[in-house]
Design a protein around this motif. Structure first.
Motif, PDB file in Angstrom:
ATOM      1  N   SER A 153       5.293  14.711   1.021  1.00  0.00           N
ATOM      2  CA  SER A 153       5.655  15.226  -0.309  1.00  0.00           C
ATOM      3  C   SER A 153       5.436  14.169  -1.394  1.00  0.00           C
ATOM      4  O   SER A 153       4.979  14.493  -2.492  1.00  0.00           O
ATOM      5  CB  SER A 153       7.089  15.755  -0.325  1.00  0.00           C
ATOM      6  N   ASP A 154       5.731  12.903  -1.093  1.00  0.00           N
ATOM      7  CA  ASP A 154       5.520  11.844  -2.087  1.00  0.00           C
ATOM      8  C   ASP A 154       4.036  11.632  -2.382  1.00  0.00           C
ATOM      9  O   ASP A 154       3.657  11.296  -3.502  1.00  0.00           O
ATOM     10  CB  ASP A 154       6.151  10.531  -1.634  1.00  0.00           C
ATOM     11  N   THR A 155       3.186  11.800  -1.367  1.00  0.00           N
ATOM     12  CA  THR A 155       1.743  11.647  -1.550  1.00  0.00           C
ATOM     13  C   THR A 155       1.200  12.776  -2.416  1.00  0.00           C
ATOM     14  O   THR A 155       0.337  12.556  -3.270  1.00  0.00           O
ATOM     15  CB  THR A 155       1.028  11.610  -0.185  1.00  0.00           C
ATOM     16  N   GLU A 156       1.730  13.976  -2.222  1.00  0.00           N
ATOM     17  CA  GLU A 156       1.243  15.145  -2.956  1.00  0.00           C
ATOM     18  C   GLU A 156       1.822  15.247  -4.364  1.00  0.00           C
ATOM     19  O   GLU A 156       1.207  15.825  -5.250  1.00  0.00           O
ATOM     20  CB  GLU A 156       1.574  16.425  -2.180  1.00  0.00           C
ATOM     21  N   ASN A 157       3.002  14.674  -4.590  1.00  0.00           N
ATOM     22  CA  ASN A 157       3.695  14.807  -5.865  1.00  0.00           C
ATOM     23  C   ASN A 157       3.296  13.671  -6.796  1.00  0.00           C
ATOM     24  O   ASN A 157       3.560  12.499  -6.518  1.00  0.00           O
ATOM     25  CB  ASN A 157       5.211  14.792  -5.625  1.00  0.00           C
ATOM     26  N   LYS A 158       2.695  14.000  -7.935  1.00  0.00           N
ATOM     27  CA  LYS A 158       2.229  12.967  -8.859  1.00  0.00           C
ATOM     28  C   LYS A 158       3.366  12.215  -9.538  1.00  0.00           C
ATOM     29  O   LYS A 158       3.147  11.186 -10.176  1.00  0.00           O
ATOM     30  CB  LYS A 158       1.292  13.553  -9.899  1.00  0.00           C
ATOM     31  N   LYS A 159       4.602  12.672  -9.399  1.00  0.00           N
ATOM     32  CA  LYS A 159       5.768  12.013  -9.997  1.00  0.00           C
ATOM     33  C   LYS A 159       6.477  11.076  -9.017  1.00  0.00           C
ATOM     34  O   LYS A 159       7.459  10.440  -9.370  1.00  0.00           O
ATOM     35  CB  LYS A 159       6.778  13.052 -10.495  1.00  0.00           C
ATOM     36  N   ASN A 160       6.015  11.016  -7.760  1.00  0.00           N
ATOM     37  CA  ASN A 160       6.650  10.178  -6.743  1.00  0.00           C
ATOM     38  C   ASN A 160       5.670   9.143  -6.218  1.00  0.00           C
ATOM     39  O   ASN A 160       4.459   9.377  -6.198  1.00  0.00           O
ATOM     40  CB  ASN A 160       7.132  11.017  -5.555  1.00  0.00           C
ATOM     41  N   LEU A 161       6.222   8.017  -5.758  1.00  0.00           N
ATOM     42  CA  LEU A 161       5.402   6.961  -5.160  1.00  0.00           C
ATOM     43  C   LEU A 161       6.186   6.319  -4.033  1.00  0.00           C
ATOM     44  O   LEU A 161       7.323   5.889  -4.228  1.00  0.00           O
ATOM     45  CB  LEU A 161       5.050   5.896  -6.212  1.00  0.00           C
ATOM     46  N   PHE A 162       5.585   6.267  -2.849  1.00  0.00           N
ATOM     47  CA  PHE A 162       6.205   5.666  -1.670  1.00  0.00           C
ATOM     48  C   PHE A 162       5.304   4.522  -1.216  1.00  0.00           C
ATOM     49  O   PHE A 162       4.173   4.742  -0.795  1.00  0.00           O
ATOM     50  CB  PHE A 162       6.331   6.716  -0.565  1.00  0.00           C
ATOM     51  N   LEU A 163       5.802   3.282  -1.333  1.00  0.00           N
ATOM     52  CA  LEU A 163       5.023   2.101  -0.979  1.00  0.00           C
ATOM     53  C   LEU A 163       5.626   1.387   0.219  1.00  0.00           C
ATOM     54  O   LEU A 163       6.843   1.443   0.428  1.00  0.00           O
ATOM     55  CB  LEU A 163       4.979   1.116  -2.157  1.00  0.00           C
ATOM     56  N   VAL A 164       4.763   0.718   0.981  1.00  0.00           N
ATOM     57  CA  VAL A 164       5.226  -0.161   2.053  1.00  0.00           C
ATOM     58  C   VAL A 164       4.616  -1.539   1.854  1.00  0.00           C
ATOM     59  O   VAL A 164       3.538  -1.677   1.271  1.00  0.00           O
ATOM     60  CB  VAL A 164       4.871   0.375   3.462  1.00  0.00           C
ATOM     61  N   ARG A 208       0.846  -1.189   0.000  1.00  0.00           N
ATOM     62  CA  ARG A 208       0.000   0.000   0.000  1.00  0.00           C
ATOM     63  C   ARG A 208       0.880   1.237   0.000  1.00  0.00           C
ATOM     64  O   ARG A 208       2.086   1.154   0.223  1.00  0.00           O
ATOM     65  CB  ARG A 208      -0.920   0.002   1.220  1.00  0.00           C
ATOM     66  N   SER A 209       0.249   2.367  -0.212  1.00  0.00           N
ATOM     67  CA  SER A 209       0.973   3.626  -0.127  1.00  0.00           C
ATOM     68  C   SER A 209       1.337   3.909   1.327  1.00  0.00           C
ATOM     69  O   SER A 209       0.579   3.576   2.248  1.00  0.00           O
ATOM     70  CB  SER A 209       0.113   4.764  -0.669  1.00  0.00           C
ATOM     71  N   ALA A 210       2.495   4.515   1.523  1.00  0.00           N
ATOM     72  CA  ALA A 210       2.924   4.913   2.867  1.00  0.00           C
ATOM     73  C   ALA A 210       1.998   6.014   3.374  1.00  0.00           C
ATOM     74  O   ALA A 210       1.535   6.860   2.606  1.00  0.00           O
ATOM     75  CB  ALA A 210       4.364   5.398   2.838  1.00  0.00           C
ATOM     76  N   ILE A 211       1.731   5.982   4.685  1.00  0.00           N
ATOM     77  CA  ILE A 211       0.916   7.019   5.324  1.00  0.00           C
ATOM     78  C   ILE A 211       1.697   7.611   6.496  1.00  0.00           C
ATOM     79  O   ILE A 211       2.686   7.037   6.964  1.00  0.00           O
ATOM     80  CB  ILE A 211      -0.451   6.468   5.788  1.00  0.00           C
ATOM     81  N   HIS A 212       1.226   8.754   6.959  1.00  0.00           N
ATOM     82  CA  HIS A 212       1.902   9.533   7.997  1.00  0.00           C
ATOM     83  C   HIS A 212       2.338   8.678   9.193  1.00  0.00           C
ATOM     84  O   HIS A 212       3.472   8.786   9.655  1.00  0.00           O
ATOM     85  CB  HIS A 212       0.964  10.670   8.445  1.00  0.00           C
TER      86      HIS A 212
END
Length: 181
Positions: free
Chosen positions: A62-73, A18-22
């Protein structure tokens, strides 16, 4: 950017990507430090370029807001055991590509976690107009290199004598890329 959560069952172990969260920031700071100490396949030794909780909170935001970045866990029973990032570039000449990096706790090697993090990242890239995904890999990490090749990556270059490992020897870095038309 965010993706929809995916579930995988590999060798009897169930995990989600999933996407990383705070709220992941504290655990990410801890496991990144642990992963760096478990392998020499990465760029850092344990404790180098340390990212604290606040640093991960900012990165996730920043990764969540930036459409060019993706942070997954990747999580097993709600415990994060690995992560990956794709970092894009806002410069127009490089806006078509993103760089991929991954880390998985050694106890969870062999469950396809790195492979599935990469596959999810590739799917995200292709559906978001990112044409090229790049990565760097230590020349001795043959298992990873073979995986990358299976997923369409090609060797684009070799950085000679790029890293010095604990044995005092110099090793090459393989630069790989995957281009999607």
């Amino acid at each position: 950017m965010k993706i929809n959560q995916q579930e995988f069952i590999v060798n009897g172990t169930t995990y989600i990507i999933r996407s990383a969260i705070h709220k992941d920031a504290k655990v990410l700071s801890e496991i990144r430090l642990q992963i760096d100490g478990e392998t020499e396949n990465l760029d850092r030794e344990k404790g180098e370029a340390f990212i604290d909780v606040q640093g991960f909170e900012e990165l996730i935001k920043s990764d969540t807001e930036n459409k060019k970045n993706l942070f997954l866990v990747a999580a097993v029973h709600d415990r994060i055991v690995g992560f990956s990032r794709c970092e894009g570039n806002l410069l127009k000449r490089f806006a078509h590509k993103a760089e991929f990096g991954v880390g998985v706790l050694k106890d969870y090697w062999g469950y396809g976690i790195g492979k599935n993090l990469l596959k999810e990242s590739i799917a995200w890239a292709e559906s978001n107009g990112i044409k090229k995904v790049t990565l760097n890999v230590l020349e001795t990490n043959e298992k990873a290199i073979n995986l990358y090749k299976k997923l369409g990556f090609k060797t684009e270059g070799i950085l000679q004598n790029d890293k010095v490992l604990s044995d005092g020897q110099y090793y090459n870095t393989v630069v790989m890329g995957r281009f999607h038309e």
